[in-house]
Design a protein around this motif. Structure first.
Motif, PDB file in Angstrom:
ATOM      1  N   ALA A   5      38.348  43.991  33.657  1.00 38.06           N
ATOM      2  CA  ALA A   5      37.945  42.539  33.539  1.00 38.06           C
ATOM      3  C   ALA A   5      37.803  41.863  35.010  1.00 38.06           C
ATOM      4  N   PRO A   6      36.904  41.156  35.145  1.00 37.16           N
ATOM      5  CA  PRO A   6      36.527  40.297  36.323  1.00 37.16           C
ATOM      6  C   PRO A   6      37.275  39.271  36.857  1.00 37.16           C
ATOM      7  N   ASP A   7      37.888  38.646  35.684  1.00 37.10           N
ATOM      8  CA  ASP A   7      38.625  37.333  35.748  1.00 37.10           C
ATOM      9  C   ASP A   7      39.805  37.296  34.591  1.00 37.10           C
ATOM     10  N   GLY A   8      40.629  36.345  34.931  1.00 36.05           N
ATOM     11  CA  GLY A   8      41.658  36.285  33.916  1.00 36.05           C
ATOM     12  C   GLY A   8      41.307  35.991  32.445  1.00 36.05           C
ATOM     13  N   THR A   9      40.211  35.014  32.237  1.00 38.01           N
ATOM     14  CA  THR A   9      40.117  34.726  30.876  1.00 38.01           C
ATOM     15  C   THR A   9      39.651  36.034  30.125  1.00 38.01           C
ATOM     16  N   THR A  10      38.811  36.819  30.774  1.00 33.88           N
ATOM     17  CA  THR A  10      38.290  38.112  30.159  1.00 33.88           C
ATOM     18  C   THR A  10      39.574  39.099  29.864  1.00 33.88           C
ATOM     19  N   ALA A  11      40.389  39.205  31.221  1.00 34.16           N
ATOM     20  CA  ALA A  11      41.543  39.911  30.828  1.00 34.16           C
ATOM     21  C   ALA A  11      42.347  39.619  29.840  1.00 34.16           C
ATOM     22  N   LEU A  32      46.703  44.369  37.882  1.00 34.09           N
ATOM     23  CA  LEU A  32      46.264  43.116  37.889  1.00 34.09           C
ATOM     24  C   LEU A  32      46.277  42.676  39.409  1.00 34.09           C
ATOM     25  N   ASP A  33      44.988  42.232  39.838  1.00 34.46           N
ATOM     26  CA  ASP A  33      45.036  41.431  41.123  1.00 34.46           C
ATOM     27  C   ASP A  33      45.372  40.103  40.971  1.00 34.46           C
ATOM     28  N   LEU A  34      46.026  39.340  41.790  1.00 36.67           N
ATOM     29  CA  LEU A  34      46.368  38.030  41.828  1.00 36.67           C
ATOM     30  C   LEU A  34      45.388  37.045  42.252  1.00 36.67           C
ATOM     31  N   GLY A  35      44.633  37.391  43.076  1.00 39.93           N
ATOM     32  CA  GLY A  35      43.456  36.426  43.672  1.00 39.93           C
ATOM     33  C   GLY A  35      42.240  36.628  42.517  1.00 39.93           C
ATOM     34  N   LEU A  36      42.144  36.061  41.361  1.00 39.46           N
ATOM     35  CA  LEU A  36      41.176  35.998  40.527  1.00 39.46           C
ATOM     36  C   LEU A  36      40.284  34.794  40.557  1.00 39.46           C
ATOM     37  N   GLY A  82      46.543  35.231  39.216  1.00 35.48           N
ATOM     38  CA  GLY A  82      47.170  36.161  38.616  1.00 35.48           C
ATOM     39  C   GLY A  82      48.537  35.898  37.814  1.00 35.48           C
ATOM     40  N   VAL A  83      49.374  35.038  38.406  1.00 28.45           N
ATOM     41  CA  VAL A  83      50.755  34.778  38.020  1.00 28.45           C
ATOM     42  C   VAL A  83      50.438  34.016  36.907  1.00 28.45           C
ATOM     43  N   ASP A  84      49.585  33.348  36.463  1.00 31.94           N
ATOM     44  CA  ASP A  84      49.213  32.559  35.273  1.00 31.94           C
ATOM     45  C   ASP A  84      48.716  33.689  34.173  1.00 31.94           C
ATOM     46  N   VAL A  85      47.964  34.664  34.540  1.00 27.67           N
ATOM     47  CA  VAL A  85      47.677  35.652  33.570  1.00 27.67           C
ATOM     48  C   VAL A  85      49.101  36.652  33.188  1.00 27.67           C
TER      49      VAL A  85
END
Length: 227
Positions: A31-37, A51-55, A60-63
């Motif tokens: 997944a390239p972003d948090g929403t997709t993840a 998980l990368d934090l800089g999305l 990433g913490v919000d994910v």
């Protein structure tokens, strides 16, 4: 097959991770972003999230926080953020481990294997399947804690720590033993990990986390569970 969800917006890194993981028989979604993840996590039910934090769309913490609202899947953070406060924030949100970039692929894969192991059941003595205290109950077979009539959500790492302590009531388990059992031999000195996770367990289980009744610290030595 163990399924991994890689959440990373760098296409080259994603490609390297997918190739290396698939070569070791992991199933991989990316997944390239948090929403997709979050959408893929719900649809594919991965065994581990890297998980990368800089999305691009959210931190990433919000994910992690969103995942922890409904899932105990192990989350392995892979980030260029090196500050201690950033690491603690991610761990406090519910991450199970934290690796800084640049990283060794062998180390990442070792951490991945350790994360999978932490989801496996701790062998229980025959008589230890259900533990009751005045404030909460623990069903070790069902991996369930109930406090005040409500289920308590615990991450896989929190569960592993709690199981180790509860299966050895009254016995001091050293910091080194806990760290090596839960995180692996390379983590014998990472006492900050224990402080973060024990604080989280106390917030979730103790009536007065600042003066714990059940999860007892032996300063400079380790921890024990008193029922």
């Amino acid at each position: 097959m163990t399924r991994v969800l890689v959440v990373e917006d760098d296409p080259q890194l994603v490609r390297a991770l997918v190739i290396n993981m698939q070569a070791r028989q992991y199933g991989v979604d990316a997944a390239p972003d948090g929403t997709t993840a979050l959408r893929l996590a719900a649809a594919r039910q991965p065994d581990v999230v890297v998980l990368d934090l800089g999305l691009p769309d959210m931190d990433g913490v919000d994910v992690i926080k969103a995942l922890r609202g409904w899932s105990r899947v192990p989350v392995l953070v892979l980030s260029a953020r090196r500050a201690s406060a950033e690491k603690v924030a991610a761990l406090d949100a519910g991450a199970d481990d934290y690796i800084t970039k640049p990283f060794s692929m062998d180390e990442l894969l070792a951490r991945l294997r350790a994360a999978v192991r932490r989801t496996e059941a701790v062998p229980l003595p025959p008589e230890t399947t259900h533990v009751s205290t005045d404030d909460f109950t623990i069903d070790l077979l069902a991996k369930k804690v109930v406090r005040g009539g409500r289920d308590v959500r615990l991450t896989p790492t929190e569960w592993h720590l709690l199981e180790l302590l509860v299966c050895n009531p009254g016995r001091l388990i050293t910091q080194k033993q806990l760290l090596e059992e839960v995180w692996g031999p390379a983590y014998g000195g990472k006492t900050n990990y224990l402080r973060v996770y024990m604080a989280q367990l106390r917030r979730k289980l103790e009536t007065d986390p600042a003066h714990p009744r059940y999860l007892i610290t032996e300063p400079g030595m380790g921890y024990r569970f008193e029922s």
